[in-house]
Design a protein around this motif. Structure first.
Motif, mmCIF file in Angstrom:
data_model
loop_
_atom_site.group_PDB
_atom_site.id
_atom_site.type_symbol
_atom_site.label_atom_id
_atom_site.label_comp_id
_atom_site.label_asym_id
_atom_site.label_seq_id
_atom_site.Cartn_x
_atom_site.Cartn_y
_atom_site.Cartn_z
ATOM 1 N N GLY A 1 20.137 9.912 1.116
ATOM 2 C CA GLY A 1 20.390 10.525 2.591
ATOM 3 C C GLY A 1 21.452 9.075 2.515
ATOM 4 O O GLY A 1 21.495 8.756 3.851
ATOM 5 N N GLU B 1 14.632 12.609 -4.665
ATOM 6 C CA GLU B 1 15.015 13.213 -3.605
ATOM 7 C C GLU B 1 14.974 14.958 -3.732
ATOM 8 O O GLU B 1 14.160 15.452 -2.451
ATOM 9 C CB GLU B 1 15.491 13.006 -2.524
ATOM 10 C CG GLU B 1 15.672 11.781 -1.778
ATOM 11 C CD GLU B 1 16.586 10.892 -2.327
ATOM 12 O OE1 GLU B 1 17.088 11.083 -3.614
ATOM 13 O OE2 GLU B 1 16.825 9.193 -2.125
ATOM 14 N N ILE C 1 8.004 9.043 3.350
ATOM 15 C CA ILE C 1 8.145 10.649 3.622
ATOM 16 C C ILE C 1 6.895 10.616 3.968
ATOM 17 O O ILE C 1 7.899 11.788 5.458
ATOM 18 C CB ILE C 1 7.356 11.052 1.794
ATOM 19 C CG1 ILE C 1 8.825 10.725 0.790
ATOM 20 C CG2 ILE C 1 7.363 12.254 2.036
ATOM 21 C CD1 ILE C 1 8.109 10.648 -0.491
ATOM 22 N N LYS C 2 6.120 10.474 4.731
ATOM 23 C CA LYS C 2 5.145 10.538 5.759
ATOM 24 C C LYS C 2 5.899 10.409 6.721
ATOM 25 O O LYS C 2 5.760 11.387 7.780
ATOM 26 C CB LYS C 2 3.847 9.420 5.441
ATOM 27 C CG LYS C 2 3.091 9.805 4.467
ATOM 28 C CD LYS C 2 2.042 8.833 4.486
ATOM 29 C CE LYS C 2 1.843 8.967 2.248
ATOM 30 N NZ LYS C 2 0.580 8.155 2.535
ATOM 31 N N GLY D 1 15.524 6.027 -1.672
ATOM 32 C CA GLY D 1 16.242 5.140 -0.458
ATOM 33 C C GLY D 1 15.880 3.866 -1.570
ATOM 34 O O GLY D 1 16.940 2.261 -1.169
ATOM 35 N N ALA E 1 12.698 6.452 0.617
ATOM 36 C CA ALA E 1 11.940 6.139 2.408
ATOM 37 C C ALA E 1 11.336 6.660 2.735
ATOM 38 O O ALA E 1 10.521 7.670 1.834
ATOM 39 C CB ALA E 1 12.813 7.609 2.782
ATOM 40 N N ALA F 1 9.645 2.358 -2.999
ATOM 41 C CA ALA F 1 9.838 4.474 -3.715
ATOM 42 C C ALA F 1 10.578 4.807 -2.422
ATOM 43 O O ALA F 1 9.538 6.252 -2.549
ATOM 44 C CB ALA F 1 8.448 4.127 -3.851
ATOM 45 N N ARG G 1 3.979 1.183 -1.467
ATOM 46 C CA ARG G 1 5.032 1.211 -2.807
ATOM 47 C C ARG G 1 6.597 0.346 -1.575
ATOM 48 O O ARG G 1 7.507 0.938 -2.526
ATOM 49 C CB ARG G 1 5.071 2.189 -3.281
ATOM 50 C CG ARG G 1 4.107 2.680 -4.577
ATOM 51 C CD ARG G 1 3.534 2.006 -5.570
ATOM 52 N NE ARG G 1 2.277 2.505 -6.257
ATOM 53 C CZ ARG G 1 0.980 1.907 -5.549
ATOM 54 N NH1 ARG G 1 0.499 1.164 -4.407
ATOM 55 N NH2 ARG G 1 -0.189 2.508 -6.286
ATOM 56 N N GLU H 1 18.956 3.342 -3.605
ATOM 57 C CA GLU H 1 19.998 3.692 -2.375
ATOM 58 C C GLU H 1 20.295 2.156 -1.830
ATOM 59 O O GLU H 1 21.186 1.563 -2.154
ATOM 60 C CB GLU H 1 19.912 4.363 -1.838
ATOM 61 C CG GLU H 1 20.243 5.608 -1.894
ATOM 62 C CD GLU H 1 20.102 6.673 -1.189
ATOM 63 O OE1 GLU H 1 18.634 7.044 -0.819
ATOM 64 O OE2 GLU H 1 20.305 7.202 -0.497
ATOM 65 N N ALA I 1 0.794 -1.633 -0.170
ATOM 66 C CA ALA I 1 0.290 0.082 0.194
ATOM 67 C C ALA I 1 0.769 1.321 -0.376
ATOM 68 O O ALA I 1 0.747 2.378 -0.381
ATOM 69 C CB ALA I 1 -1.004 0.065 0.944
HETATM 70 N N1 CAA Z 1 6.806 7.460 1.117
HETATM 71 C C1 CAA Z 1 5.703 7.229 2.247
HETATM 72 N N2 CAA Z 1 4.624 6.668 1.104
HETATM 73 C C2 CAA Z 1 4.961 7.000 -0.175
HETATM 74 C C3 CAA Z 1 5.864 6.880 -0.794
HETATM 75 C C4 CAA Z 1 7.273 6.861 0.407
HETATM 76 N N3 CAA Z 1 8.215 7.165 -0.412
HETATM 77 N N4 CAA Z 1 6.356 6.295 -1.617
HETATM 78 C C5 CAA Z 1 4.308 5.731 -1.713
HETATM 79 N N5 CAA Z 1 3.941 6.032 -0.608
HETATM 80 C C6 CAA Z 1 2.532 6.045 -0.636
HETATM 81 C C7 CAA Z 1 1.640 7.535 -0.844
HETATM 82 O O1 CAA Z 1 1.891 8.647 -0.808
HETATM 83 C C8 CAA Z 1 0.024 6.455 -1.415
HETATM 84 O O2 CAA Z 1 -0.379 6.510 0.011
HETATM 85 P P1 CAA Z 1 -1.473 6.773 0.288
HETATM 86 O O3 CAA Z 1 -2.343 5.689 -0.873
HETATM 87 O O4 CAA Z 1 -2.088 6.565 1.694
HETATM 88 O O5 CAA Z 1 -2.147 8.209 -0.512
HETATM 89 C C9 CAA Z 1 0.687 5.341 -2.117
HETATM 90 O O6 CAA Z 1 2.116 4.513 -1.610
HETATM 91 C C10 CAA Z 1 0.556 5.105 -3.717
HETATM 92 O O7 CAA Z 1 1.411 6.045 -3.943
HETATM 93 P P2 CAA Z 1 1.017 6.755 -4.932
HETATM 94 O O8 CAA Z 1 -0.736 6.872 -5.298
HETATM 95 O O9 CAA Z 1 1.704 7.680 -5.507
HETATM 96 O O10 CAA Z 1 1.468 5.253 -6.054
HETATM 97 P P3 CAA Z 1 1.672 5.759 -7.970
HETATM 98 O O11 CAA Z 1 1.482 4.358 -8.884
HETATM 99 O O12 CAA Z 1 0.702 7.183 -8.261
HETATM 100 O O13 CAA Z 1 3.060 6.447 -7.556
HETATM 101 C C11 CAA Z 1 4.936 6.698 -7.114
HETATM 102 C C12 CAA Z 1 3.686 5.571 -7.474
HETATM 103 C C13 CAA Z 1 6.224 7.304 -8.209
HETATM 104 C C14 CAA Z 1 6.333 5.817 -6.452
HETATM 105 C C15 CAA Z 1 5.219 7.735 -5.999
HETATM 106 O O14 CAA Z 1 3.775 7.299 -5.491
HETATM 107 C C16 CAA Z 1 6.054 8.290 -5.639
HETATM 108 O O15 CAA Z 1 6.425 9.306 -6.420
HETATM 109 N N6 CAA Z 1 7.146 8.077 -4.414
HETATM 110 C C17 CAA Z 1 7.549 8.901 -3.689
HETATM 111 C C18 CAA Z 1 9.298 8.765 -4.850
HETATM 112 C C19 CAA Z 1 10.423 9.490 -3.626
HETATM 113 O O16 CAA Z 1 10.152 10.666 -3.805
HETATM 114 N N7 CAA Z 1 11.280 8.430 -3.002
HETATM 115 C C20 CAA Z 1 11.803 9.354 -2.105
HETATM 116 C C21 CAA Z 1 12.284 9.398 -0.554
HETATM 117 S S1 CAA Z 1 13.238 10.107 0.252
HETATM 118 C C22 CAA Z 1 14.530 9.654 -0.080
HETATM 119 O O17 CAA Z 1 14.029 8.495 0.438
HETATM 120 C C23 CAA Z 1 14.968 9.735 1.176
HETATM 121 C C24 CAA Z 1 16.407 8.679 0.965
HETATM 122 O O18 CAA Z 1 17.501 9.015 0.674
HETATM 123 C C25 CAA Z 1 17.172 7.827 2.381
#
Ligand code: CAA
Length: 257
Positions: A139, A131, A67-68, A108, A65, A63, A25, A111, A23
Motif C-alpha cells: 500500500g 502483504e 500489522i497489529k 512497508g 507496516a 518488517a 522488528r 517500500e 521488539a
Molecule cells: N507488524 C507488527 N508487529 C510485527 C511485525 C509487523 N509488520 N513484524 C514483526 N512484528 C512483531 C511480532 O509480532 C513479534 O511481536 P511479539 O514478540 O509481541 O509476538 C515481534 O515483532 C518479533 O517477530 P517474530 O517473532 O515474528 O520475529 P522473527 O524474527 O521470527 O520473524 C519476521 C521476523 C519474518 C519479520 C516476521 O515477524 C514477519 O513475518 N513479520 C511480518 C512481515 C509482514 O507481513 N510485513 C508486511 C506488513 S503489511 C504492510 O507493510 C502494508 C504496506 O504495504 C504499507
C-alpha cells in the motif's frame, strides 16, 4: 525534539535516522512514520546537512507496516492513517536519502527502502512484499516502485507468491546499488553518504529531481526537463567554481548557491 521510535544523529554532513522498535522488528506504526518524517524534514532544511540516511538494525531494517495497529482498522481509519499519509512527505525531500538495509526488509520496510534514492544492503538483507499473506496488497509503493525497479516478472513473483530476494538477487535485479558484509554495510553506506554530502548541494538536489522525473514523464518530457535544469545550474556560483577549479587543477570549494 525527542523521539520514541527513532534515534537521530549526525556524522559530519550526513543526517542519520535509525529506526528503533527492535521488539517489533522496526514495524512502521503511525508514530514512527511521523517521527521519521519530522526528523528528515529537519535535516532537509538544515544547511549543515548534505545527505540523509535511514537505517535499522543488523537483524531488521523494517518488517513492514505495523500489522497489529492495522488489524482492526476501518476503511476510513486507513484513509486518514498517519502511517500512510507520511509517505507523500518522503517524496518531497530535496536532499538525497540513502537506505542502509540489513536483515528483514519486508512490506512497508521494502517500500520505505524503495522510497529512498539509493539502497545499500548487507549480505543478510532479505527483501519481500508479503502483504498477500495478510489479505491485502502493498500500500505504499510496492506494486509501483518495485515494478519499475526490477521489472514485471520479478515484481509479480514477489507480490503474488511472496518470493523473497537475497541481497545478491536484489543487486542482480537492480533493486539496490551496493552490497557489503553485515559488519561493514553501514560504514559503506555512511561513506557513500559522506561522498554525496561533499558534492555541490544545488547540483545534488537538481540531479535527484532530474533522475526522479524519469519515473513520471515520457522520455521527451524528461529530456526537456533535464536540459532546463542543466542550463539553470549555470546561474549558480558552484558551476563557475567547479569549472574554474577544473581548469586551474585545484579542488573546488562549494558555496551551495
Ligand atoms: N507488524 C507488527 N508487529 C510485527 C511485525 C509487523 N509488520 N513484524 C514483526 N512484528 C512483531 C511480532 O509480532 C513479534 O511481536 P511479539 O514478540 O509481541 O509476538 C515481534 O515483532 C518479533 O517477530 P517474530 O517473532 O515474528 O520475529 P522473527 O524474527 O521470527 O520473524 C519476521 C521476523 C519474518 C519479520 C516476521 O515477524 C514477519 O513475518 N513479520 C511480518 C512481515 C509482514 O507481513 N510485513 C508486511 C506488513 S503489511 C504492510 O507493510 C502494508 C504496506 O504495504 C504499507
Amino acid at each position: 525534539m525527542s523521539y520514541e521510535n527513532i534515534l537521530v544523529s549526525t556524522e559530519g554532513r550526513v543526517g542519520i535516522v535509525q529506526l528503533n522498535r527492535p521488539a517489533a522488528r522496526n514495524a512502521l506504526n503511525g508514530a514512527l512514520m511521523a517521527e521519521l518524517v519530522a526528523a528528515l524534514a529537519a535535516f532537509d532544511s538544515d544547511a549543515a546537512i548534505g545527505c540523509m540516511l535511514i537505517t535499522g538494525s543488523d537483524k531488521a531494517f523494517a518488517a513492514g507496516a505495523d500489522i497489529k495497529q492495522m488489524a482492526t482498522a476501518t476503511v476510513v481509519e486507513m484513509m486518514d492513517s498517519e502511517m500512510l499519509g507520511a509517505w507523500d512527505a518522503l517524496t518531497r525531500l530535496h536532499k538525497p536519502l540513502l537506505a542502509a538495509v540489513s536483515g528483514w526488509c519486508l512490506g512497508g520496510g521494502c517500500e520505505l527502502a524503495m522510497a529512498c534514492d539509493m539502497i545499500i544492503a548487507s549480505e543478510s538483507a532479505i527483501f519481500g512484499q508479503p502483504e498477500i499473506n495478510l489479505g491485502v496488497i502493498p500500500g505504499a509503493g510496492g506494486t509501483q516502485r518495485l515494478t519499475r525497479a526490477v521489472g514485471k516478472a520479478i515484481a509479480m513473483d514477489m507480490i503474488l507468491s511472496d518470493r523473497r530476494l537475497s541481497a545478491g538477487e536484489a543487486m542482480r535485479f537492480g533493486l539496490i546499488s551496493r552490497v557489503a558484509p553485515v559488519e561493514t554495510y553501514l560504514a559503506l553506506a555512511l561513506e557513500v553518504a559522506a561522498v554525496i554530502a561533499a558534492k555541490p548541494p544545488v547540483a545534488v538536489r537538481t540531479a535527484k529531481e532530474a533522475v526522479n522525473a524519469a519515473y513520471e514523464s515520457t522520455l521527451a518530457e524528461g529530456m526537456r526537463l533535464e536540459r532546463r535544469l542543466f542550463t539553470l545550474l549555470f546561474a549558480t556560483d558552484d558551476q563557475k567554481e567547479g569549472m574554474a577549479a577544473f581548469a586551474e587543477k585545484r579542488a573546488a570549494t562549494w558555496q551551495g548557491r
